[in-house]
Enzyme design. Structure first.
Site, PDB file in Angstrom:
ATOM      1  N   SER A  14       0.830  -1.216   0.000  1.00 40.04           N
ATOM      2  CA  SER A  14       0.000   0.000   0.000  1.00 40.04           C
ATOM      3  C   SER A  14       0.858   1.257   0.000  1.00 40.04           C
ATOM      4  O   SER A  14       0.504   2.266  -0.620  1.00 40.04           O
ATOM      5  CB  SER A  14      -0.959   0.001   1.196  1.00 40.04           C
ATOM      6  OG  SER A  14      -0.266   0.173   2.415  1.00 40.04           O
ATOM      7  N   ARG A  92      13.169  -7.781   4.988  1.00 37.15           N
ATOM      8  CA  ARG A  92      14.464  -8.413   5.187  1.00 37.15           C
ATOM      9  C   ARG A  92      15.426  -7.379   5.769  1.00 37.15           C
ATOM     10  O   ARG A  92      15.496  -6.249   5.279  1.00 37.15           O
ATOM     11  CB  ARG A  92      15.048  -8.924   3.860  1.00 37.15           C
ATOM     12  CG  ARG A  92      14.133  -9.877   3.116  1.00 37.15           C
ATOM     13  CD  ARG A  92      13.770 -11.093   3.918  1.00 37.15           C
ATOM     14  NE  ARG A  92      14.924 -11.908   4.318  1.00 37.15           N
ATOM     15  CZ  ARG A  92      14.853 -12.889   5.203  1.00 37.15           C
ATOM     16  NH1 ARG A  92      13.718 -13.154   5.818  1.00 37.15           N
ATOM     17  NH2 ARG A  92      15.924 -13.585   5.504  1.00 37.15           N
ATOM     18  N   LEU A  94      18.805  -5.688   6.001  1.00 42.54           N
ATOM     19  CA  LEU A  94      19.889  -5.550   5.018  1.00 42.54           C
ATOM     20  C   LEU A  94      21.205  -5.314   5.757  1.00 42.54           C
ATOM     21  O   LEU A  94      21.278  -4.531   6.702  1.00 42.54           O
ATOM     22  CB  LEU A  94      19.586  -4.384   4.075  1.00 42.54           C
ATOM     23  CG  LEU A  94      18.332  -4.594   3.199  1.00 42.54           C
ATOM     24  CD1 LEU A  94      17.899  -3.289   2.554  1.00 42.54           C
ATOM     25  CD2 LEU A  94      18.603  -5.665   2.143  1.00 42.54           C
ATOM     26  N   ASN A 108      13.451   4.615   4.078  1.00 45.95           N
ATOM     27  CA  ASN A 108      12.589   3.595   4.664  1.00 45.95           C
ATOM     28  C   ASN A 108      11.491   4.283   5.450  1.00 45.95           C
ATOM     29  O   ASN A 108      11.678   5.376   5.975  1.00 45.95           O
ATOM     30  CB  ASN A 108      13.381   2.693   5.611  1.00 45.95           C
ATOM     31  CG  ASN A 108      12.513   1.589   6.236  1.00 45.95           C
ATOM     32  OD1 ASN A 108      11.757   0.920   5.542  1.00 45.95           O
ATOM     33  ND2 ASN A 108      12.601   1.432   7.548  1.00 45.95           N
ATOM     34  N   HIS A 110       9.059   3.640   8.735  1.00 45.42           N
ATOM     35  CA  HIS A 110       8.967   2.789   9.928  1.00 45.42           C
ATOM     36  C   HIS A 110       7.760   3.225  10.739  1.00 45.42           C
ATOM     37  O   HIS A 110       7.578   4.430  10.973  1.00 45.42           O
ATOM     38  CB  HIS A 110      10.248   2.910  10.758  1.00 45.42           C
ATOM     39  CG  HIS A 110      10.250   2.068  11.987  1.00 45.42           C
ATOM     40  ND1 HIS A 110      10.413   0.700  11.945  1.00 45.42           N
ATOM     41  CD2 HIS A 110      10.089   2.407  13.288  1.00 45.42           C
ATOM     42  CE1 HIS A 110      10.359   0.224  13.193  1.00 45.42           C
ATOM     43  NE2 HIS A 110      10.162   1.230  14.023  1.00 45.42           N
ATOM     44  N   LEU A 145      19.905  -0.558  12.249  1.00 48.45           N
ATOM     45  CA  LEU A 145      18.482  -0.764  11.964  1.00 48.45           C
ATOM     46  C   LEU A 145      17.624   0.424  12.435  1.00 48.45           C
ATOM     47  O   LEU A 145      17.724   0.878  13.579  1.00 48.45           O
ATOM     48  CB  LEU A 145      18.008  -2.033  12.668  1.00 48.45           C
ATOM     49  CG  LEU A 145      16.539  -2.434  12.429  1.00 48.45           C
ATOM     50  CD1 LEU A 145      16.317  -2.856  10.972  1.00 48.45           C
ATOM     51  CD2 LEU A 145      16.113  -3.552  13.388  1.00 48.45           C
TER      52      LEU A 145
HETATM   53  C1  GRF Z   1       3.789  -0.573   6.928  1.00 44.42           C
HETATM   54  O1  GRF Z   1       3.098  -0.541   8.140  1.00 44.42           O
HETATM   55  C2  GRF Z   1       5.182  -0.049   7.139  1.00 44.42           C
HETATM   56  O2  GRF Z   1       5.260   0.933   8.133  1.00 44.42           O
HETATM   57  C3  GRF Z   1       5.926  -1.271   7.575  1.00 44.42           C
HETATM   58  O3  GRF Z   1       5.343  -2.345   6.858  1.00 44.42           O
HETATM   59  C4  GRF Z   1       4.038  -1.991   6.461  1.00 44.42           C
HETATM   60  C5  GRF Z   1       3.993  -2.064   4.955  1.00 44.42           C
HETATM   61  O4  GRF Z   1       2.708  -2.059   4.542  1.00 44.42           O
HETATM   62  N1  GRF Z   1       7.319  -1.139   7.262  1.00 44.42           N
HETATM   63  P1  GRF Z   1       2.455  -2.023   2.950  1.00 44.42           P
HETATM   64  O5  GRF Z   1       3.089  -3.282   2.364  1.00 44.42           O
HETATM   65  O6  GRF Z   1       3.102  -0.780   2.425  1.00 44.42           O
HETATM   66  O7  GRF Z   1       0.958  -2.003   2.817  1.00 44.42           O
END
Ligand code: GRF
Length: 197
Positions: A14, A92, A94, A108, A110, A145
């Protein structure tokens, strides 16, 4: 010059969809690859439906040999010649060896207000701690991380009735707003931090 963006996913994608949908018109970037480590990622189908090149590099055949997996991963990503890598639910970890080859060009998202709650189960941890606020962070990826320079944060008030699932769903909506906003600024060479609200 249009910046080329590769998005790495492992699941529904998403965030990838939100990023891809944002890269139109006068946006300085365009998606050139969506890669997953899992062939059955729903995000791969969504990317293909949007006309974006997709790839799979499955980590399992490498039997835990991270450097061998990352060598193949790197080469497949490099073949798309991206200027920017966006990790979007890529599950994963990295190694420094991979990160250092992309550092400064890799973002990224988070699901916590870093530096709080690095790692997993962030929503349950925020609830267990009795936090009043929670949210998400976009940061540059460094070898440590969930630890790189923060480029954006979006926050919300935790509702007393929230569960980890309801909180995750509300944070995900913020992610879909924050990540595209940060990418647009980052692709334009602007590293000013975005705070929502
Ligand atoms: C999200 O909650 C993101 O914060 C975390 O993994 C989820 C990914 O969701 N890293 P999507 O695959 O983007 O729907």
């Amino acid at each position: 010059m249009t910046r080329r963006v590769a998005v790495l996913i492992s699941g529904g994608g998403s965030n990838m969809v939100a990023l891809a949908r944002s890269m139109t018109g006068d946006h300085p970037a365009r998606p050139v690859l969506v890669l997953s480590n899992k062939a059955d990622s729903a995000g791969l189908t969504r990317a293909a439906e949007m006309g974006i090149e997709t790839a799979v590099v499955d980590h399992r055949p490498f039997d835990g040999d991270r450097s061998a997996f990352e060598a193949v991963l790197h080469d497949r990503i490099a073949a798309a010649e991206p200027d920017i890598l966006c990790l979007a639910g890529f599950m994963r970890v990295l190694t420094a060896g991979f990160v250092e080859r992309w550092q400064g060009r890799m973002l990224n998202i988070h699901p916590s207000l870093l530096p709080k709650y690095r790692g997993l189960h962030t929503h349950a941890r925020a609830l267990a701690a009795g936090d009043a606020e929670h949210g998400c962070t976009v940061h540059e990826v460094t070898p440590a991380l969930d630890d790189g320079p923060i480029l954006g944060q979006a926050r919300l008030s935790i509702d007393p009735a929230d569960t980890p699932d309801t909180l995750a769903a509300r944070v995900l909506e913020l992610e879909h707003q924050l990540y595209p906003a940060v990418l647009r600024r980052f692709a334009a060479g602007d590293r000013r931090v975005i705070l929502m609200p």
